[in-house]
Design an enzyme around this catalytic site. Structure first.
Site, mmCIF file in Angstrom:
data_model
loop_
_atom_site.group_PDB
_atom_site.id
_atom_site.type_symbol
_atom_site.label_atom_id
_atom_site.label_comp_id
_atom_site.label_asym_id
_atom_site.label_seq_id
_atom_site.Cartn_x
_atom_site.Cartn_y
_atom_site.Cartn_z
ATOM 1 N N GLY A 69 0.823 -1.147 -0.247
ATOM 2 C CA GLY A 69 -0.016 0.069 -0.165
ATOM 3 C C GLY A 69 0.755 1.135 0.127
ATOM 4 O O GLY A 69 1.998 1.207 -0.547
ATOM 5 N N LEU A 70 0.282 2.316 0.581
ATOM 6 C CA LEU A 70 0.971 3.657 0.623
ATOM 7 C C LEU A 70 1.354 4.316 -0.598
ATOM 8 O O LEU A 70 2.367 4.775 -0.975
ATOM 9 C CB LEU A 70 2.201 3.264 1.584
ATOM 10 C CG LEU A 70 2.047 3.087 3.047
ATOM 11 C CD1 LEU A 70 3.567 2.812 3.545
ATOM 12 C CD2 LEU A 70 1.363 4.070 3.845
ATOM 13 N N CYS A 71 0.367 3.977 -1.563
ATOM 14 C CA CYS A 71 0.402 4.496 -2.860
ATOM 15 C C CYS A 71 -0.859 5.271 -3.247
ATOM 16 O O CYS A 71 -1.111 5.154 -4.519
ATOM 17 C CB CYS A 71 0.879 3.366 -4.014
ATOM 18 S SG CYS A 71 0.067 2.069 -3.965
ATOM 19 N N GLY A 72 -1.409 5.916 -2.630
ATOM 20 C CA GLY A 72 -2.563 6.749 -2.864
ATOM 21 C C GLY A 72 -3.812 5.596 -3.323
ATOM 22 O O GLY A 72 -3.946 4.526 -2.694
ATOM 23 N N PHE A 128 -3.967 4.129 -5.946
ATOM 24 C CA PHE A 128 -3.292 3.321 -6.965
ATOM 25 C C PHE A 128 -4.209 1.870 -7.082
ATOM 26 O O PHE A 128 -4.718 1.362 -7.723
ATOM 27 C CB PHE A 128 -2.120 3.126 -7.152
ATOM 28 C CG PHE A 128 -1.300 2.004 -7.908
ATOM 29 C CD1 PHE A 128 -0.745 2.571 -9.080
ATOM 30 C CD2 PHE A 128 -1.130 0.784 -7.641
ATOM 31 C CE1 PHE A 128 -0.431 1.618 -9.865
ATOM 32 C CE2 PHE A 128 -0.589 -0.347 -8.370
ATOM 33 C CZ PHE A 128 -0.299 0.105 -9.636
#
Length: 265
Positions: free
Chosen positions: A63-66, A68
């Site tokens: 995760g940690l990709c908005g 996406f």
């Protein structure tokens, strides 16, 4: 994490920029051959009544990709509901841990999963995925195959695309100045069969490279926003601390002055 994502983005961007011309040329050659072959026949070109659909959902492993991952999951869900409303049976191939976790916990028929492939992305992985859905189509277990993924446009723009992989629908080139009536050796049909067999591998490889580059770009942007928000929060907390300290000092000074005035009186 932003710096790491930026470094990985540069490498991923170089890979996709180097691959795109080759993949596009594959499409052009295939179009040329189809334009010159009368009634080309191949199992992967066969269009059938739509009863079973296979969706390939390509997400990230982390995760940690908005938005996406959520964009891919939402689009895949919408496509599945669209075909189910038409009475078609939907199966899902999950590429990436996020789509695997989402669809495995829900009432979806997940027939294959590919997790942690983006750590060391290899062309063999694309070939393996193609083999997975190609034999399903050849055996008439599915009537259409679509892939849903994030297409890398730039470091600040990624667009979710839905592309049909099977049946193949190569476009006949128009307005191509290099389109000549070549003499082929071996025969056009033999070249057509050879190119068609490699076409899907190349397209799937391009999808994986696009998704990988888009993931790194999305993570870099998300971490940059997180850093900026954290700095703003720190500034706000420092301001609150200074105000509280100033109020406390003012109160203490007032008490000292009041005490001194009382003693003098």
């Amino acid at each position: 994490m932003r710096v790491v994502a930026a470094a990985r983005l540069r490498r991923a961007q170089e890979n996709i920029v180097a691959t795109r011309p080759f993949a596009e040329k594959f499409n052009t050659i295939l179009g040329h051959l189809i334009a010159q072959i009368e009634n080309p026949s191949h199992p992967l070109l066969e269009s059938r009544e739509l009863k079973r659909v296979c969706l390939i959902s390509v997400s990230a492993d982390r995760g940690l990709c908005g938005s996406f991952n959520s964009n891919v999951i939402r689009t895949t869900t919408q496509r599945a509901q669209h075909y189910q409303a038409q009475g078609a049976e939907v199966t899902v191939i999950c590429v990436g841990r996020r789509t695997r976790d989402y669809f495995a916990r829900r009432d979806y028929n997940v027939i294959a999963e590919y997790v942690n492939i983006f750590r060391q992305l290899a062309f063999e992985t694309a070939v393996e995925i193609v083999e997975e859905f190609e034999h399903l189509y050849r055996d008439k277990q599915v009537d259409r195959v679509e892939v849903i993924y994030n297409d890398f446009k730039s470091a600040i723009l990624q667009v979710v695309l839905v592309e049909q992989l099977l049946p193949l629908t190569p476009e006949v080139p128009t307005g191509d100045e290099l389109f000549l009536d070549y003499l082929y050796e071996p025969e056009q049909e033999a070249i057509f069969q050879s190119v068609l067999a490699k076409h899907l591998n190349m397209q799937m490889w391009k999808v994986l490279l696009d998704s990988n580059a888009a993931e790194q770009a999305a993570r870099m942007a998300a971490m940059e926003n997180a850093t900026r928000n954290a700095n703003e929060l720190i500034d706000d907390l420092i301001l609150q601390r200074n105000r509280a300290r100033q109020t406390q000092i003012t109160t203490e000074i007032s008490e000292i002055v009041s005490g001194a005035a009382a003693l003098e009186g």
